[in-house]
Enzyme design. Structure first.
Site, PDB file in Angstrom:
ATOM      1  N   THR A  48      -4.350 -35.206  -3.007  1.00  0.00           N
ATOM      2  CA  THR A  48      -5.670 -34.664  -2.895  1.00  0.00           C
ATOM      3  C   THR A  48      -6.425 -35.825  -2.382  1.00  0.00           C
ATOM      4  O   THR A  48      -7.392 -35.444  -1.575  1.00  0.00           O
ATOM      5  CB  THR A  48      -6.186 -34.649  -4.475  1.00  0.00           C
ATOM      6  OG1 THR A  48      -5.165 -33.832  -5.325  1.00  0.00           O
ATOM      7  CG2 THR A  48      -7.563 -34.362  -4.332  1.00  0.00           C
ATOM      8  N   THR A  49      -6.288 -37.188  -2.579  1.00  0.00           N
ATOM      9  CA  THR A  49      -7.176 -38.113  -2.106  1.00  0.00           C
ATOM     10  C   THR A  49      -7.155 -38.177  -0.561  1.00  0.00           C
ATOM     11  O   THR A  49      -7.965 -38.583   0.397  1.00  0.00           O
ATOM     12  CB  THR A  49      -7.070 -39.641  -2.556  1.00  0.00           C
ATOM     13  OG1 THR A  49      -7.073 -39.469  -3.799  1.00  0.00           O
ATOM     14  CG2 THR A  49      -7.962 -40.340  -2.128  1.00  0.00           C
ATOM     15  N   TYR A 137       2.309 -33.379 -11.204  1.00  0.00           N
ATOM     16  CA  TYR A 137       0.831 -33.582 -11.271  1.00  0.00           C
ATOM     17  C   TYR A 137       0.170 -32.619 -11.714  1.00  0.00           C
ATOM     18  O   TYR A 137       0.071 -31.611 -11.230  1.00  0.00           O
ATOM     19  CB  TYR A 137       0.758 -33.919  -9.612  1.00  0.00           C
ATOM     20  CG  TYR A 137      -0.981 -34.027  -9.293  1.00  0.00           C
ATOM     21  CD1 TYR A 137      -1.671 -34.678 -10.482  1.00  0.00           C
ATOM     22  CD2 TYR A 137      -1.502 -34.068  -8.010  1.00  0.00           C
ATOM     23  CE1 TYR A 137      -2.946 -35.436  -9.936  1.00  0.00           C
ATOM     24  CE2 TYR A 137      -2.733 -34.553  -7.924  1.00  0.00           C
ATOM     25  CZ  TYR A 137      -3.924 -35.042  -8.851  1.00  0.00           C
ATOM     26  OH  TYR A 137      -4.971 -35.471  -8.621  1.00  0.00           O
ATOM     27  N   ARG A 142      -8.872 -29.420 -11.238  1.00  0.00           N
ATOM     28  CA  ARG A 142      -9.119 -29.218 -10.049  1.00  0.00           C
ATOM     29  C   ARG A 142      -8.328 -27.866  -9.798  1.00  0.00           C
ATOM     30  O   ARG A 142      -8.304 -27.142  -9.010  1.00  0.00           O
ATOM     31  CB  ARG A 142      -8.533 -30.174  -8.840  1.00  0.00           C
ATOM     32  CG  ARG A 142      -9.444 -31.508  -8.873  1.00  0.00           C
ATOM     33  CD  ARG A 142      -8.715 -32.405  -7.827  1.00  0.00           C
ATOM     34  NE  ARG A 142      -9.396 -31.956  -6.766  1.00  0.00           N
ATOM     35  CZ  ARG A 142     -10.073 -32.502  -5.866  1.00  0.00           C
ATOM     36  NH1 ARG A 142     -10.644 -34.072  -6.386  1.00  0.00           N
ATOM     37  NH2 ARG A 142     -10.707 -32.501  -4.642  1.00  0.00           N
TER      38      ARG A 142
END
Length: 296
Positions: A48-49, A137, A142
């Site tokens: 995601t980052t 995860y 999100r």
């Protein structure tokens, strides 16, 4: 007991961009070197980052290939391979395995979501098509999809599903997951503000945003926990809490990429729909970066 992929810190690595929005592969290589020099034992690429959601499939695969080749075994490379399309996630996982990744990080299906039975089927389908160890995860804020402890217990019976990145914020569910799964699944904190709580329950470390800007300190915090220095680790967790809050004052990775640019690390722009920070929230971030002497 299954093999542990890493202990301590895996940085959820930011993806550097050029001003035209293309991926800056030279800066990516330098960033990998800097993380290794800081003592980080593992890197998550295309999480995601790393803005994987706005990469093309070709870019996604190429970033992972470049990272693996440049790391050259100096650090564990964990490849993001999640999708809301099970077949697509399996293809990404197979490509990462062929490229030489050490492990996979696979987020729950987003948007279309899944039932708990659907989650088991989704992960089972992917796991059967690769031999790499898989980290589940779970980030319902999100994805709109939460893995329940009982579902973790079912998934733990699959040989190459070995760990969890838990970012649901629910410490009670971590306790129940530990109760039901024992040592069949390693747990990593998916939230930098919960490193100490989750490691105190037997977690192996953190998949961290904070370590993009403070890698040595994040390693030190986890090392204290791994070495039994709960008091020292708790003091660090508390001290770093205001910076961690600032790094999530807007949607990740907006603040961390802004922070790294302010630090002169050359991360470049974000891709839409991510946009530059609002002035009021940027002021909070700048204040925290100055407080920790990351910028002047």
């Amino acid at each position: 007991m299954k093999n542990t992929i890493f202990e301590g810190v895996a940085t959820a690595l930011v993806t550097p961009m050029n001003e035209d929005g293309s991926i800056n592969y030279n800066r990516l290589k330098t960033l990998i070197d800097e993380q290794i020099e800081a003592g980080i034992p593992a890197l998550v690429i295309c999480g995601t980052t790393g803005e994987s959601a706005t990469m093309t499939l070709e870019e996604h695969s190429e970033v992972i290939r470049v990272a693996i080749k440049h790391a050259a075994g100096r650090v564990k490379i964990i490849a993001g391979a999640g999708s809301n399309d099970t077949a697509c996630a399996a293809d990404l996982a197979k490509e990462a395995e062929e490229a030489g990744a050490d492990a996979l990080l696979i987020v729950t299906p987003y948007y279309n979501k899944a039932t708990q039975g659907g989650l088991v089927a989704h992960y089972k389908y992917i796991a059967e098509r690769v031999s790499l160890p898989i980290i589940l995860y779970n980030v319902p804020s999100r994805t709109g999809c939460n893995i329940k402890p009982e579902t973790y217990a079912k998934l733990a019976e699959i040989d190459n599903i070995v760990a969890i990145k838990e970012a649901n914020g629910d410490i009670s569910s971590v306790v129940k997951t530990r109760l039901l799964c024992g040592d069949k699944l390693d747990i990593y904190s998916g939230n930098d503000d919960q490193i100490v709580p989750i490691m105190s329950l037997g977690g192996k470390g953190v998949i961290s945003v904070l370590s993009n800007v403070m890698p040595k300190e994040t390693v030190e915090l986890c090392d204290k926990m791994l070495n039994g220095d709960l008091e020292g680790a708790a003091a660090m967790q508390i001290e770093l809490s205001s910076l961690i809050d600032a790094l999530f004052i807007e949607v990740n990775p907006i603040p961390v990429k802004e922070a790294m640019n302010l630090m002169g690390l050359g991360m470049g722009p974000l891709r839409l729909p991510m946009t530059p920070m609002e002035e009021n929230t940027k002021a909070v971030l700048v204040n925290e970066l100055k407080k920790f002497e990351l910028i002047k």
